[in-house]
Design a protein around this motif. Sequence first.
Motif, PDB file in Angstrom:
ATOM      1  N   GLU A  30       0.821  -1.209   0.000  1.00 52.62           N
ATOM      2  CA  GLU A  30       0.000   0.000   0.000  1.00 52.62           C
ATOM      3  C   GLU A  30       0.855   1.259   0.000  1.00 52.62           C
ATOM      4  O   GLU A  30       0.497   2.259  -0.624  1.00 52.62           O
ATOM      5  CB  GLU A  30      -0.922  -0.010   1.216  1.00 52.62           C
ATOM      6  CG  GLU A  30      -1.867   1.184   1.285  1.00 52.62           C
ATOM      7  CD  GLU A  30      -2.807   1.113   2.467  1.00 52.62           C
ATOM      8  OE1 GLU A  30      -3.558   2.091   2.684  1.00 52.62           O
ATOM      9  OE2 GLU A  30      -2.791   0.081   3.181  1.00 52.62           O
ATOM     10  N   HIS A  31       2.000   1.231   0.688  1.00 55.84           N
ATOM     11  CA  HIS A  31       2.842   2.417   0.817  1.00 55.84           C
ATOM     12  C   HIS A  31       4.236   2.122   0.295  1.00 55.84           C
ATOM     13  O   HIS A  31       4.823   1.081   0.593  1.00 55.84           O
ATOM     14  CB  HIS A  31       2.921   2.866   2.284  1.00 55.84           C
ATOM     15  CG  HIS A  31       1.589   3.175   2.891  1.00 55.84           C
ATOM     16  ND1 HIS A  31       0.889   4.324   2.597  1.00 55.84           N
ATOM     17  CD2 HIS A  31       0.833   2.471   3.772  1.00 55.84           C
ATOM     18  CE1 HIS A  31      -0.242   4.341   3.274  1.00 55.84           C
ATOM     19  NE2 HIS A  31      -0.301   3.222   4.001  1.00 55.84           N
ATOM     20  N   ALA A  32       4.768   3.044  -0.482  1.00 55.19           N
ATOM     21  CA  ALA A  32       6.128   2.899  -0.995  1.00 55.19           C
ATOM     22  C   ALA A  32       7.127   3.063   0.145  1.00 55.19           C
ATOM     23  O   ALA A  32       6.911   3.848   1.079  1.00 55.19           O
ATOM     24  CB  ALA A  32       6.392   3.934  -2.081  1.00 55.19           C
ATOM     25  N   PHE A  33       8.231   2.327   0.061  1.00 51.41           N
ATOM     26  CA  PHE A  33       9.251   2.416   1.107  1.00 51.41           C
ATOM     27  C   PHE A  33       9.807   3.830   1.220  1.00 51.41           C
ATOM     28  O   PHE A  33      10.142   4.287   2.310  1.00 51.41           O
ATOM     29  CB  PHE A  33      10.387   1.431   0.816  1.00 51.41           C
ATOM     30  CG  PHE A  33      10.043   0.003   1.139  1.00 51.41           C
ATOM     31  CD1 PHE A  33       9.370  -0.313   2.307  1.00 51.41           C
ATOM     32  CD2 PHE A  33      10.401  -1.024   0.282  1.00 51.41           C
ATOM     33  CE1 PHE A  33       9.045  -1.639   2.618  1.00 51.41           C
ATOM     34  CE2 PHE A  33      10.091  -2.335   0.575  1.00 51.41           C
ATOM     35  CZ  PHE A  33       9.411  -2.641   1.749  1.00 51.41           C
ATOM     36  N   ARG A  34       9.893   4.519   0.110  1.00 46.35           N
ATOM     37  CA  ARG A  34      10.448   5.881   0.152  1.00 46.35           C
ATOM     38  C   ARG A  34       9.591   6.792   1.015  1.00 46.35           C
ATOM     39  O   ARG A  34      10.117   7.592   1.797  1.00 46.35           O
ATOM     40  CB  ARG A  34      10.561   6.443  -1.265  1.00 46.35           C
ATOM     41  CG  ARG A  34      11.127   7.862  -1.315  1.00 46.35           C
ATOM     42  CD  ARG A  34      11.352   8.307  -2.741  1.00 46.35           C
ATOM     43  NE  ARG A  34      11.832   9.690  -2.831  1.00 46.35           N
ATOM     44  CZ  ARG A  34      12.145  10.302  -3.965  1.00 46.35           C
ATOM     45  NH1 ARG A  34      12.042   9.643  -5.125  1.00 46.35           N
ATOM     46  NH2 ARG A  34      12.559  11.562  -3.963  1.00 46.35           N
ATOM     47  N   GLU A  35       8.275   6.670   0.912  1.00 45.01           N
ATOM     48  CA  GLU A  35       7.396   7.513   1.725  1.00 45.01           C
ATOM     49  C   GLU A  35       7.463   7.137   3.196  1.00 45.01           C
ATOM     50  O   GLU A  35       7.379   8.002   4.071  1.00 45.01           O
ATOM     51  CB  GLU A  35       5.959   7.411   1.203  1.00 45.01           C
ATOM     52  CG  GLU A  35       5.745   8.106  -0.125  1.00 45.01           C
ATOM     53  CD  GLU A  35       6.200   9.566  -0.095  1.00 45.01           C
ATOM     54  OE1 GLU A  35       5.709  10.321   0.768  1.00 45.01           O
ATOM     55  OE2 GLU A  35       7.074   9.940  -0.897  1.00 45.01           O
ATOM     56  N   LEU A  36       7.631   5.858   3.490  1.00 43.03           N
ATOM     57  CA  LEU A  36       7.776   5.433   4.879  1.00 43.03           C
ATOM     58  C   LEU A  36       9.074   5.977   5.478  1.00 43.03           C
ATOM     59  O   LEU A  36       9.096   6.445   6.618  1.00 43.03           O
ATOM     60  CB  LEU A  36       7.742   3.907   4.955  1.00 43.03           C
ATOM     61  CG  LEU A  36       6.413   3.248   4.585  1.00 43.03           C
ATOM     62  CD1 LEU A  36       6.590   1.745   4.442  1.00 43.03           C
ATOM     63  CD2 LEU A  36       5.338   3.568   5.617  1.00 43.03           C
ATOM     64  N   VAL A  37      10.140   5.923   4.690  1.00 41.20           N
ATOM     65  CA  VAL A  37      11.424   6.459   5.160  1.00 41.20           C
ATOM     66  C   VAL A  37      11.327   7.969   5.343  1.00 41.20           C
ATOM     67  O   VAL A  37      11.851   8.528   6.313  1.00 41.20           O
ATOM     68  CB  VAL A  37      12.550   6.087   4.177  1.00 41.20           C
ATOM     69  CG1 VAL A  37      13.843   6.788   4.544  1.00 41.20           C
ATOM     70  CG2 VAL A  37      12.757   4.573   4.155  1.00 41.20           C
TER      71      VAL A  37
END
Length: 259
Positions: A30-37
Amino acid sequence: MRYTSDLTDAEWQLIDYCFPKPAKTGRPREHAFRELVNAIFYLSKTGCQWRNVPEHFARWGTVYHYFRTWKRNGLWVAIHTHLREHVREAAGRNPKPSAGIIDSQSVKSTETSDERGYDAGKKVNGRKRHILVDTIGLLLLVTVLPANLQDRDGARQLLASFFSQSARRRVKHIWADGGYAGTLVEWTRRLWHCTLEIVKRNELHSFKVLPRRWVVERTFGWFGRYRRLNRDYERQAKTGESMVYLAMIRLMLARLGRQ
């Protein structure tokens, strides 16, 4: 919406490969790793609570879940090590340092901390960050302990953890201030075959830049750019260590991204 803590394309490309690739089967992520980081760096930079991470990143519970997962599996430390070696190479140095500087920083902690103590010298009730840096100020290792623990005792734990890995035994000389004088010098030489040099003040009540010691003090100054590190808000000491690694990761990404 973008924040100053968000990664640029060039910065993300430096660590993109460290994260798992999308699976060919199962439900799409659901969420890209870049946005989580980016959300985790936002918290580190601004010092907000987990529950106050802006919702357009992801739900705070999701962001915290990935932060905790990457803390437990050692991903933050691995990324930090990779970037440190990259920065050293860019500076024309060997990726593996041969010397370092050790020091500690006492910071206040909250009542939720599982372990804390009172540093009578600094008059701080909280925790103490013991760090070892290379000669250009990049972090080699951090250990967070109660503030009432003496610098020499904290240094023993830090150095034992550092030298227990054979890849780190290239370090043969360490500078420290007078608080580390005494039996620690002989202990370091005998057990780890490393020289611990004590750099003492020459004159009282006068300002003088002391050899090598200013390097680690500058690193503590870098910590001040990240509000999450102005106080130890973490329940677990290991989480506090991860926050230090996050700050250094963001600093090194910015430095490499400009190149």
